[in-house]
Design a protein around this motif. Structure first.
Motif, PDB file in Angstrom:
ATOM      1  N   PRO A 289      46.361  -0.264  17.260  1.00 32.12           N
ATOM      2  CA  PRO A 289      45.234  -0.543  16.353  1.00 32.12           C
ATOM      3  C   PRO A 289      44.243   0.612  16.231  1.00 32.12           C
TER       4      PRO A 289
ATOM      5  N   ASN B 170      55.403  -5.755   8.330  1.00 37.80           N
ATOM      6  CA  ASN B 170      54.765  -5.027   9.430  1.00 37.80           C
ATOM      7  C   ASN B 170      53.962  -6.006  10.268  1.00 37.80           C
TER       8      ASN B 170
ATOM      9  N   LYS C 238      49.143  -6.558   2.046  1.00 38.63           N
ATOM     10  CA  LYS C 238      49.497  -5.158   1.818  1.00 38.63           C
ATOM     11  C   LYS C 238      49.737  -4.912   0.334  1.00 38.63           C
TER      12      LYS C 238
ATOM     13  N   SER D 147      52.159 -11.130  14.784  1.00 38.66           N
ATOM     14  CA  SER D 147      51.683 -11.716  13.531  1.00 38.66           C
ATOM     15  C   SER D 147      51.883 -10.717  12.406  1.00 38.66           C
TER      16      SER D 147
ATOM     17  N   ASP E 287      51.319  -6.939  13.777  1.00 38.78           N
ATOM     18  CA  ASP E 287      50.485  -6.682  14.947  1.00 38.78           C
ATOM     19  C   ASP E 287      51.169  -7.314  16.145  1.00 38.78           C
TER      20      ASP E 287
ATOM     21  N   ILE F  42      51.133  -8.611   9.199  1.00 38.55           N
ATOM     22  CA  ILE F  42      49.948  -8.077   8.535  1.00 38.55           C
ATOM     23  C   ILE F  42      49.965  -8.507   7.073  1.00 38.55           C
ATOM     24  N   GLN F  43      48.920  -9.147   6.647  1.00 38.22           N
ATOM     25  CA  GLN F  43      48.863  -9.725   5.304  1.00 38.22           C
ATOM     26  C   GLN F  43      48.173  -8.784   4.311  1.00 38.22           C
TER      27      GLN F  43
ATOM     28  N   ARG G  53      50.437  -1.845  16.350  1.00 38.41           N
ATOM     29  CA  ARG G  53      50.114  -2.210  14.966  1.00 38.41           C
ATOM     30  C   ARG G  53      51.019  -1.471  13.991  1.00 38.41           C
ATOM     31  N   TRP G  54      51.243  -2.097  12.844  1.00 45.51           N
ATOM     32  CA  TRP G  54      52.078  -1.556  11.763  1.00 45.51           C
ATOM     33  C   TRP G  54      53.548  -1.452  12.165  1.00 45.51           C
TER      34      TRP G  54
END
Length: 398
Positions: free
Chosen positions: A147, A226, A218, A213, A228, A215-216, A175-176
């Protein structure tokens, strides 16, 4: 359905490859690439706008792509079981001509994940896992960025690994991470507590303490999920550590064979954007004639082909003459990212207002070009690396 989806080609052609780089492919390689193209045109392209709009992942493609034996067809491999680098490059071109997310869904497994195991795993691990990785019975992703650390991850790696008994306990966040929520495992990179080593662990997604979770919201790579990832006191047995990775230098070594990949992916997306723009320009009429007949439009198309030629030349050169240093990859990323970004914008301009419609394809390449431009280290980071090598002065810190 796009025009490309209803055509069944008998010859492997690339309209934007005016210098003929694809001519050096062998007959079996061309046949395999035609098989891949036919599948993508018939079964994937027609559904891409809907998947893009819904941000639905493409995990369902992994089985059919694995069945094509794109990695290990006996007609393609040498005595060591490897395909030629030129073929692997044009395989990426074909996947990216459909969509960058298609390439990442497949290549994240047989490229990045498999390469980590092959180059970082023990001989016993490779023997146990490689066949299942190729067949997608064992799926995985690469969890490096965090992050608070992207391009500076080498100096800011926060995820830790603590030795405990016959295993390790991991804590941190990633992240990602592409394909994480549709993979059985994640190769997690962590810094050893109380030591200097940077280690890599094959962490089962279902391990206690692992939370993921998607990532929303995008705006690019919408059909790649992608994620987290949070790791809280996650126990990993020592036999799931990749023993030949103990530093960032080892990670660089492991990925050395993948360094030309950015150029091939860039070339594939540019070829696709060019073909979409050309198709549109030939059928769209303004002032009583096709817009392809206007100098302003032709200039844009020629500039795209100019970029394609440069990118393919770079891709082929780095494939036939593998890069062995840690500076040249930044030049490859810089050129490939810049050329892709310009070509995608020119294609979008060519299609005008209709270029914003998913049915005309170019907007997908336009948005994904922004994603690739960033996740390959950004122009600024690659410029800093090259600048340090050229001048002997580091501008990273003051």
């Amino acid at each position: 359905m796009t025009e490309a989806a209803v055509q069944h080609e008998t010859e492997l052609t690339y309209p934007g490859d005016l210098l003929g780089f694809a001519a050096d492919l062998t007959a079996p390689e061309r046949a395999k690439l035609l098989q891949l193209r036919a599948y993508l045109d018939e079964h994937v392209r027609p559904s891409l706008p809907d998947h893009w709009e819904r941000a639905a992942h493409l995990g369902h493609l992994r089985g059919p792509l694995a069945e094509m034996r794109l990695v290990d067809d006996p007609a393609l491999v040498d005595g060591e079981g490897r395909t030629r680098a030129l073929y692997r490059g044009f395989r990426s071109v074909e996947l990216c001509r459909a969509d960058l997310s298609v390439s990442m869904t497949y290549g994240g497994q047989v490229g990045m994940f498999r390469t980590l195991v092959l180059e970082g795993g023990s001989p016993a691990q490779v023997a146990d896992w490689d066949r299942d990785i190729i067949d997608f019975r064992m799926t995985g992703c690469f969890a490096l960025t965090e992050p608070e650390h992207g391009s500076d991850i080498a100096g800011g790696l926060s995820t830790t690994a603590r030795r405990e008994g016959e295993g390790w306990v991991l804590n941190g966040a990633k992240r990602w991470i592409g394909n994480a929520t549709i993979s059985d495992h994640a190769v997690v990179v962590a810094r050893e507590e109380g030591g200097d080593r940077v280690l890599a662990f094959l962490v089962p997604a279902e391990s206690p303490g692992v939370e993921m979770s998607v990532i929303q919201h995008k705006a690019a790579l919408r059909t790649v999920h992608n994620a987290d990832i949070t790791l809280r006191e996650v126990y990993v047995p020592d036999d799931l550590r990749l023993p030949r990775i103990a530093s960032f230098a080892d990670l660089n070594r492991a990925f050395r064979t993948l360094r030309p990949e950015i150029a091939w992916s860039s070339a594939g997306m540019q070829l696709a954007a060019y073909e979409a723009a050309l198709r549109y320009a030939q059928r769209r009429e303004q002032f009583g004639r096709p817009i392809a007949s206007f100098q302003l439009v032709q200039d844009k198309l020629v500039r795209i082909v100019e970029n394609i030629a440069q990118t393919l030349a770079l891709a082929v050169r780095t494939t036939t003459h593998p890069v062995a240093d840690d500076v040249a990859p930044s030049l490859i990323k810089l050129v490939a990212g810049n050329r892709l970004r310009e070509s995608a914008a020119l294609a979008r301009e060519t299609v005008g207002g209709n270029g914003l419609l998913l049915e005309n394809d170019v907007v997908r390449y336009f948005m994904d070009a922004e994603a690739m431009y960033t996740f390959e280290g950004t122009r600024e980071m690659n410029t800093l690396i090259l600048g340090r090598a050229l001048t002997g002065h580091s501008a990273f810190v003051r």
